[in-house]
Design an enzyme around this catalytic site. Sequence first.
Site, PDB file in Angstrom:
ATOM      1  CG  HIS A   1       0.479  -5.706  -8.624  1.00  0.00           C
ATOM      2  ND1 HIS A   1       0.860  -6.201  -7.400  1.00  0.00           N
ATOM      3  CD2 HIS A   1      -0.860  -5.506  -8.554  1.00  0.00           C
ATOM      4  CE1 HIS A   1      -0.217  -6.293  -6.625  1.00  0.00           C
ATOM      5  NE2 HIS A   1      -1.264  -5.869  -7.304  1.00  0.00           N
ATOM      6  N   GLY A   2       4.282  -6.748  -7.930  1.00  0.00           N
ATOM      7  CA  GLY A   2       4.927  -8.009  -7.584  1.00  0.00           C
ATOM      8  C   GLY A   2       4.282  -8.662  -6.378  1.00  0.00           C
ATOM      9  CB  ALA A   3       1.975  -7.520  -4.057  1.00  0.00           C
TER      10      ALA A   3
ATOM     11  CE1 TYR B   1      -3.879 -10.332  -9.737  1.00  0.00           C
ATOM     12  CE2 TYR B   1      -2.869  -8.649  -8.387  1.00  0.00           C
ATOM     13  CZ  TYR B   1      -3.998  -9.222  -8.928  1.00  0.00           C
ATOM     14  OH  TYR B   1      -5.227  -8.701  -8.655  1.00  0.00           O
TER      15      TYR B   1
ATOM     16  NE  ARG C   1      -0.019  -2.776  -3.436  1.00  0.00           N
ATOM     17  CZ  ARG C   1      -1.306  -3.050  -3.268  1.00  0.00           C
ATOM     18  NH1 ARG C   1      -2.002  -3.617  -4.232  1.00  0.00           N
ATOM     19  NH2 ARG C   1      -1.917  -2.744  -2.149  1.00  0.00           N
TER      20      ARG C   1
ATOM     21  N   GLY D   1      -5.084  -1.874   5.926  1.00  0.00           N
ATOM     22  CA  GLY D   1      -5.731  -1.794   7.232  1.00  0.00           C
ATOM     23  C   GLY D   1      -5.496  -0.507   8.002  1.00  0.00           C
TER      24      GLY D   1
ATOM     25  N   GLY E   1      -6.931   1.694   0.559  1.00  0.00           N
ATOM     26  CA  GLY E   1      -7.791   1.051  -0.423  1.00  0.00           C
ATOM     27  C   GLY E   1      -9.251   1.255  -0.064  1.00  0.00           C
TER      28      GLY E   1
HETATM   29  C1  LIG Z   1     -12.790  -3.953  -4.040  1.00  0.00           C
HETATM   30  C2  LIG Z   1     -11.306  -4.208  -3.947  1.00  0.00           C
HETATM   31  C3  LIG Z   1     -10.598  -4.649  -5.057  1.00  0.00           C
HETATM   32  C4  LIG Z   1      -9.238  -4.899  -4.985  1.00  0.00           C
HETATM   33  N1  LIG Z   1      -8.595  -5.333  -6.096  1.00  0.00           N
HETATM   34  C5  LIG Z   1      -7.280  -5.589  -6.033  1.00  0.00           C
HETATM   35  C6  LIG Z   1      -6.601  -6.057  -7.190  1.00  0.00           C
HETATM   36  O1  LIG Z   1      -7.186  -6.224  -8.257  1.00  0.00           O
HETATM   37  N2  LIG Z   1      -5.280  -6.307  -7.092  1.00  0.00           N
HETATM   38  C7  LIG Z   1      -4.598  -6.115  -5.913  1.00  0.00           C
HETATM   39  O2  LIG Z   1      -3.407  -6.369  -5.876  1.00  0.00           O
HETATM   40  N3  LIG Z   1      -5.219  -5.674  -4.810  1.00  0.00           N
HETATM   41  C8  LIG Z   1      -6.525  -5.410  -4.842  1.00  0.00           C
HETATM   42  N4  LIG Z   1      -7.167  -4.969  -3.705  1.00  0.00           N
HETATM   43  C9  LIG Z   1      -6.386  -4.809  -2.457  1.00  0.00           C
HETATM   44  C10 LIG Z   1      -5.925  -3.371  -2.284  1.00  0.00           C
HETATM   45  O3  LIG Z   1      -4.909  -3.092  -3.219  1.00  0.00           O
HETATM   46  C11 LIG Z   1      -5.350  -3.134  -0.874  1.00  0.00           C
HETATM   47  O4  LIG Z   1      -4.152  -3.846  -0.725  1.00  0.00           O
HETATM   48  C12 LIG Z   1      -6.318  -3.582   0.207  1.00  0.00           C
HETATM   49  O5  LIG Z   1      -7.581  -3.007   0.020  1.00  0.00           O
HETATM   50  C13 LIG Z   1      -5.758  -3.256   1.604  1.00  0.00           C
HETATM   51  O6  LIG Z   1      -5.657  -1.866   1.833  1.00  0.00           O
HETATM   52  P1  LIG Z   1      -6.806  -1.113   2.718  1.00  0.00           P
HETATM   53  O7  LIG Z   1      -6.845  -1.825   4.040  1.00  0.00           O
HETATM   54  O8  LIG Z   1      -6.363   0.303   2.808  1.00  0.00           O
HETATM   55  O9  LIG Z   1      -8.078  -1.297   1.970  1.00  0.00           O
HETATM   56  C14 LIG Z   1      -8.543  -4.708  -3.760  1.00  0.00           C
HETATM   57  C15 LIG Z   1      -9.249  -4.253  -2.639  1.00  0.00           C
HETATM   58  C16 LIG Z   1     -10.606  -4.018  -2.715  1.00  0.00           C
HETATM   59  C17 LIG Z   1     -11.334  -3.548  -1.480  1.00  0.00           C
END
Ligand SMILES: Cc1cc2nc3c(=O)[nH]c(=O)nc-3n(C[C@H](O)[C@H](O)[C@H](O)COP(=O)(O)O)c2cc1C
Length: 228
Positions: free
Chosen positions: A31-33, A36, A83, A155, A176
């Site tokens: 995880h490079g995004a 973090y 990532r 998104g 997500g």
């Molecule tokens: C409840 C929730 C928790 C998340 N936790 C993390 C996390 O701990 N680390 C991370 O890098 N991204 C986290 N994300 C971001 C997701 O990895 C993803 O990039 C984000 O939801 C955008 O994708 P989507 O539009 O398909 O939801 C989280 C997203 C949600 C909704």
Amino acid sequence: MTQQDIQQTIADFKQAAVNALEAGFDGVELHGANGYLLQQFFSKNANQRTDDYGGSVENRARILFDILDELKSVIDLNRVGVRLNPSLHGIMGILVDDETIALYEYIVDRLNGYGLAYLHLIEPFTDVSQNPQAIPQVAKHFRAIYNGTIIINRGFTKETAMQVLHDGDADLVSFGVPFLANPDLVDRFRTNAPLNQPDQATFYTPGEAGYTDYPTLKQQLHLTENNQ
Ligand SMILES: Cc1cc2nc3c(=O)[nH]c(=O)nc-3n(C[C@H](O)[C@H](O)[C@H](O)COP(=O)(O)O)c2cc1C
């Protein structure tokens, strides 16, 4: 972090991969995004080091490649993904700057030599269309540089996902929130079924609510039948 802290962190990533394999996982994602640790090294505003891990683009990217070089000894890199969120700006302590585009182009180009399972990219979290230091269309930009499998995130709907695949800007799309709210997301996409709406109030909260309690289509149909 001292040099020793960095070496320990690299060793910790390696141990995490060992643990994941031992637990039965097929691979790991580095995880490079999202602000973090690795992205803190990449970003000029967060990385104020003056040693081999700070300063130039190559130095700020160094820890990622040090980790990959270590991981190689415990896991085939075709079971490792990376990532990145190149256009993260103004949140999680990360800002784009005049070298951000060059830095991510350097990283992604160099990743070509690593034979990874995939590169997992994230489209901008915020509107960066007016910021010349940010890449507005991440998948499109890096498709021209990366030779391997690209997963794109953030998104997407079924329709926009089909479009990005059709345009050839990515090989796969990750979801997500839609997956959170729809445990049977793939079936729903396949059958053009309506989706459950996500409840934002339960995002980032502890406990089961909002994570494991959204109904599948099957459960919903069952409920409707029982209520009739
Ligand atoms: C409840 C929730 C928790 C998340 N936790 C993390 C996390 O701990 N680390 C991370 O890098 N991204 C986290 N994300 C971001 C997701 O990895 C993803 O990039 C984000 O939801 C955008 O994708 P989507 O539009 O398909 O939801 C989280 C997203 C949600 C909704």
